[in-house]
Design an enzyme around this catalytic site. Structure first.
Site, PDB file in Angstrom:
ATOM      1  N   ASN A   9       0.848  -1.196   0.000  1.00  0.00           N
ATOM      2  CA  ASN A   9       0.000   0.000   0.000  1.00  0.00           C
ATOM      3  C   ASN A   9       0.890   1.255   0.000  1.00  0.00           C
ATOM      4  O   ASN A   9       1.595   1.531   0.970  1.00  0.00           O
ATOM      5  CB  ASN A   9      -0.893  -0.034   1.244  1.00  0.00           C
ATOM      6  CG  ASN A   9      -1.804   1.164   1.359  1.00  0.00           C
ATOM      7  OD1 ASN A   9      -1.406   2.284   1.081  1.00  0.00           O
ATOM      8  ND2 ASN A   9      -3.027   0.934   1.787  1.00  0.00           N
ATOM      9  N   ASP A  69      -1.351  -4.427   9.806  1.00  0.00           N
ATOM     10  CA  ASP A  69      -2.731  -4.514   9.344  1.00  0.00           C
ATOM     11  C   ASP A  69      -3.480  -3.382  10.029  1.00  0.00           C
ATOM     12  O   ASP A  69      -3.273  -3.112  11.217  1.00  0.00           O
ATOM     13  CB  ASP A  69      -3.356  -5.867   9.679  1.00  0.00           C
ATOM     14  CG  ASP A  69      -4.568  -6.130   8.806  1.00  0.00           C
ATOM     15  OD1 ASP A  69      -4.458  -5.962   7.578  1.00  0.00           O
ATOM     16  OD2 ASP A  69      -5.639  -6.476   9.337  1.00  0.00           O
ATOM     17  N   SER A  70      -4.309  -2.711   9.285  1.00  0.00           N
ATOM     18  CA  SER A  70      -4.999  -1.559   9.852  1.00  0.00           C
ATOM     19  C   SER A  70      -6.394  -1.492   9.284  1.00  0.00           C
ATOM     20  O   SER A  70      -6.736  -2.216   8.345  1.00  0.00           O
ATOM     21  CB  SER A  70      -4.224  -0.273   9.535  1.00  0.00           C
ATOM     22  OG  SER A  70      -3.973  -0.181   8.151  1.00  0.00           O
ATOM     23  N   GLY A 152      -6.923   6.019   1.495  1.00  0.00           N
ATOM     24  CA  GLY A 152      -8.006   5.262   2.130  1.00  0.00           C
ATOM     25  C   GLY A 152      -9.188   6.144   2.526  1.00  0.00           C
ATOM     26  O   GLY A 152      -9.675   6.962   1.744  1.00  0.00           O
ATOM     27  N   TYR A 153      -9.611   6.013   3.775  1.00  0.00           N
ATOM     28  CA  TYR A 153     -10.796   6.719   4.268  1.00  0.00           C
ATOM     29  C   TYR A 153     -10.459   8.109   4.820  1.00  0.00           C
ATOM     30  O   TYR A 153     -11.320   8.744   5.446  1.00  0.00           O
ATOM     31  CB  TYR A 153     -11.478   5.887   5.363  1.00  0.00           C
ATOM     32  CG  TYR A 153     -11.965   4.530   4.898  1.00  0.00           C
ATOM     33  CD1 TYR A 153     -13.244   4.382   4.355  1.00  0.00           C
ATOM     34  CD2 TYR A 153     -11.155   3.406   4.977  1.00  0.00           C
ATOM     35  CE1 TYR A 153     -13.692   3.141   3.916  1.00  0.00           C
ATOM     36  CE2 TYR A 153     -11.594   2.153   4.539  1.00  0.00           C
ATOM     37  CZ  TYR A 153     -12.869   2.038   4.011  1.00  0.00           C
ATOM     38  OH  TYR A 153     -13.307   0.813   3.578  1.00  0.00           O
ATOM     39  N   LYS A 174      -1.596  14.615  10.746  1.00  0.00           N
ATOM     40  CA  LYS A 174      -1.950  13.183  10.782  1.00  0.00           C
ATOM     41  C   LYS A 174      -0.846  12.380  11.471  1.00  0.00           C
ATOM     42  O   LYS A 174      -1.106  11.515  12.300  1.00  0.00           O
ATOM     43  CB  LYS A 174      -2.215  12.649   9.365  1.00  0.00           C
ATOM     44  CG  LYS A 174      -2.705  11.200   9.416  1.00  0.00           C
ATOM     45  CD  LYS A 174      -3.020  10.583   8.082  1.00  0.00           C
ATOM     46  CE  LYS A 174      -3.450   9.131   8.295  1.00  0.00           C
ATOM     47  NZ  LYS A 174      -3.540   8.356   7.053  1.00  0.00           N
ATOM     48  N   HIS A 179      -3.371   6.572  14.348  1.00  0.00           N
ATOM     49  CA  HIS A 179      -3.226   5.196  14.836  1.00  0.00           C
ATOM     50  C   HIS A 179      -1.834   4.651  14.496  1.00  0.00           C
ATOM     51  O   HIS A 179      -1.167   4.031  15.298  1.00  0.00           O
ATOM     52  CB  HIS A 179      -4.318   4.335  14.206  1.00  0.00           C
ATOM     53  CG  HIS A 179      -4.459   4.467  12.711  1.00  0.00           C
ATOM     54  ND1 HIS A 179      -4.436   5.688  12.058  1.00  0.00           N
ATOM     55  CD2 HIS A 179      -4.579   3.542  11.719  1.00  0.00           C
ATOM     56  CE1 HIS A 179      -4.552   5.497  10.761  1.00  0.00           C
ATOM     57  NE2 HIS A 179      -4.647   4.199  10.529  1.00  0.00           N
ATOM     58  N   ARG A 180      -1.378   4.938  13.253  1.00  0.00           N
ATOM     59  CA  ARG A 180      -0.092   4.413  12.786  1.00  0.00           C
ATOM     60  C   ARG A 180       1.058   5.057  13.573  1.00  0.00           C
ATOM     61  O   ARG A 180       1.995   4.388  13.965  1.00  0.00           O
ATOM     62  CB  ARG A 180       0.021   4.696  11.278  1.00  0.00           C
ATOM     63  CG  ARG A 180       1.151   3.980  10.580  1.00  0.00           C
ATOM     64  CD  ARG A 180       0.919   3.909   9.084  1.00  0.00           C
ATOM     65  NE  ARG A 180      -0.199   3.042   8.742  1.00  0.00           N
ATOM     66  CZ  ARG A 180      -1.382   3.476   8.317  1.00  0.00           C
ATOM     67  NH1 ARG A 180      -1.606   4.762   8.111  1.00  0.00           N
ATOM     68  NH2 ARG A 180      -2.357   2.617   8.085  1.00  0.00           N
TER      69      ARG A 180
HETATM   70  P1  ITT Z   1      -1.024  -4.246   2.802  1.00  0.00           P
HETATM   71  O1  ITT Z   1      -1.864  -5.391   3.279  1.00  0.00           O
HETATM   72  O2  ITT Z   1      -0.173  -4.567   1.607  1.00  0.00           O
HETATM   73  O3  ITT Z   1      -0.249  -3.576   3.913  1.00  0.00           O
HETATM   74  P2  ITT Z   1      -3.618  -2.972   2.436  1.00  0.00           P
HETATM   75  O4  ITT Z   1      -4.110  -1.682   1.850  1.00  0.00           O
HETATM   76  O5  ITT Z   1      -4.280  -4.254   1.999  1.00  0.00           O
HETATM   77  O6  ITT Z   1      -2.021  -3.085   2.243  1.00  0.00           O
HETATM   78  P3  ITT Z   1      -4.673  -3.394   5.052  1.00  0.00           P
HETATM   79  O7  ITT Z   1      -5.059  -4.773   4.725  1.00  0.00           O
HETATM   80  O8  ITT Z   1      -4.012  -3.113   6.385  1.00  0.00           O
HETATM   81  O9  ITT Z   1      -3.678  -2.794   3.983  1.00  0.00           O
HETATM   82  O10 ITT Z   1      -5.948  -2.479   4.876  1.00  0.00           O
HETATM   83  C1  ITT Z   1      -6.033  -1.269   5.492  1.00  0.00           C
HETATM   84  C2  ITT Z   1      -7.138  -0.438   4.862  1.00  0.00           C
HETATM   85  O11 ITT Z   1      -7.710   0.360   5.920  1.00  0.00           O
HETATM   86  C3  ITT Z   1      -6.575   0.530   3.855  1.00  0.00           C
HETATM   87  O12 ITT Z   1      -6.608   0.006   2.539  1.00  0.00           O
HETATM   88  C4  ITT Z   1      -7.489   1.729   4.041  1.00  0.00           C
HETATM   89  O13 ITT Z   1      -8.650   1.548   3.304  1.00  0.00           O
HETATM   90  C5  ITT Z   1      -7.829   1.685   5.516  1.00  0.00           C
HETATM   91  N1  ITT Z   1      -6.865   2.492   6.302  1.00  0.00           N
HETATM   92  C6  ITT Z   1      -5.893   2.044   7.139  1.00  0.00           C
HETATM   93  N2  ITT Z   1      -5.167   3.064   7.631  1.00  0.00           N
HETATM   94  C7  ITT Z   1      -5.669   4.179   7.075  1.00  0.00           C
HETATM   95  C8  ITT Z   1      -5.333   5.543   7.153  1.00  0.00           C
HETATM   96  O14 ITT Z   1      -4.301   5.959   7.857  1.00  0.00           O
HETATM   97  N3  ITT Z   1      -6.061   6.407   6.467  1.00  0.00           N
HETATM   98  C9  ITT Z   1      -7.093   6.011   5.706  1.00  0.00           C
HETATM   99  N4  ITT Z   1      -7.474   4.742   5.550  1.00  0.00           N
HETATM  100  C10 ITT Z   1      -6.759   3.819   6.225  1.00  0.00           C
END
Ligand code: ITT
Length: 198
Positions: A9, A69-70, A152-153, A174, A179-180
């Site tokens: 990502n 994972d987030s 993302g969101y 941010k 969270h990160r």
């Molecule tokens: P990897 O598994 O390769 O790390 P991914 O995008 O699939 O990439 P996740 O499975 O952890 O990652 O999914 C996390 C999703 O949650 C991400 O695609 C966003 O939609 C959302 N998300 C997580 N952190 C965010 C943030 O800081 N801001 C906005 N959206 C976030």
């Protein structure tokens, strides 16, 4: 200290690199290891998925790995999209499609019931151990997207204490409250390093 950063990502990669800048931790990207097996993120918890991502890469490379994972937990949706945040609209959903789906799901939900939190769980895998670092940020979900920064969101999420979305607030704010950044602060204290002055 060198780790593989096991994520594809781009938004995460950018944030994680900036949160570790000023430390002596160096990341290699997954692009240097093109033959790794695909990881199916089918765990019920962020921890399980972070572990699966980190352990798969560690087992195939022998190089210490950090994976995350987030996701977003929305109270009015019983914690959804949660571990399915990246795939909320469908399996190959874009950020825009996920945002649209969230807007629809929350249609008619009043402002005081739109509370949510972002969750980040890092798993570090090395020959010595597997260790987890978690972070959270609470806020609420807007009715329509605002701002262009982040990923993302971010355009829908307003962190508590602010009246603008993460996408409007930009990376400096941010990275102070997310969270990160909370999870990474815990990781840096574990490594015995103070943060980089955020
Ligand atoms: P990897 O598994 O390769 O790390 P991914 O995008 O699939 O990439 P996740 O499975 O952890 O990652 O999914 C996390 C999703 O949650 C991400 O695609 C966003 O939609 C959302 N998300 C997580 N952190 C965010 C943030 O800081 N801001 C906005 N959206 C976030």
């Amino acid at each position: 200290m060198k780790f593989i950063l096991a994520t594809s990502n781009l938004g995460k990669i950018e944030e994680i690199n900036s949160l570790f800048s000023g430390t002596d931790i160096v990341f290699e990207g997954l692009d240097l290891y093109p033959d790794l097996p695909e990881v199916i993120e089918d765990g019920d918890t962020f921890r399980e998925n972070a572990y699966k991502k980190a352990k798969t890469v560690y087992d195939h490379t022998g190089v210490p790995v950090i994976a995350e994972d987030s996701g977003l937990e929305v109270d009015a949706l019983g914690g959804a999209p949660g571990v399915r945040s990246a795939r909320f609209a469908h399996d190959k959903a874009t950020d825009r499609e996920n945002i649209e789906r969230l807007i629809q799901e929350l249609e008619g939900v009043p402002p005081e019931k739109r509370s949510a939190r972002f969750v980040s769980v890092f798993c570090m895998c090395s020959d010595k151990e597997e260790r987890y670092f978690e972070g959270y940020v609470k806020g609420h979900i807007l009715g329509s997207p605002r701002g262009t920064s982040g990923f993302g969101y971010d355009p829908l999420f307003v962190p508590d204490g602010y009246d603008r979305s993460f996408a409007e607030l930009g990376p400096d704010i941010k990275n102070k409250v997310s969270h990160r950044s909370m999870a990474i602060d815990k990781m840096l204290s574990y490594f015995g390093r103070s943060d980089s002055g955020r």
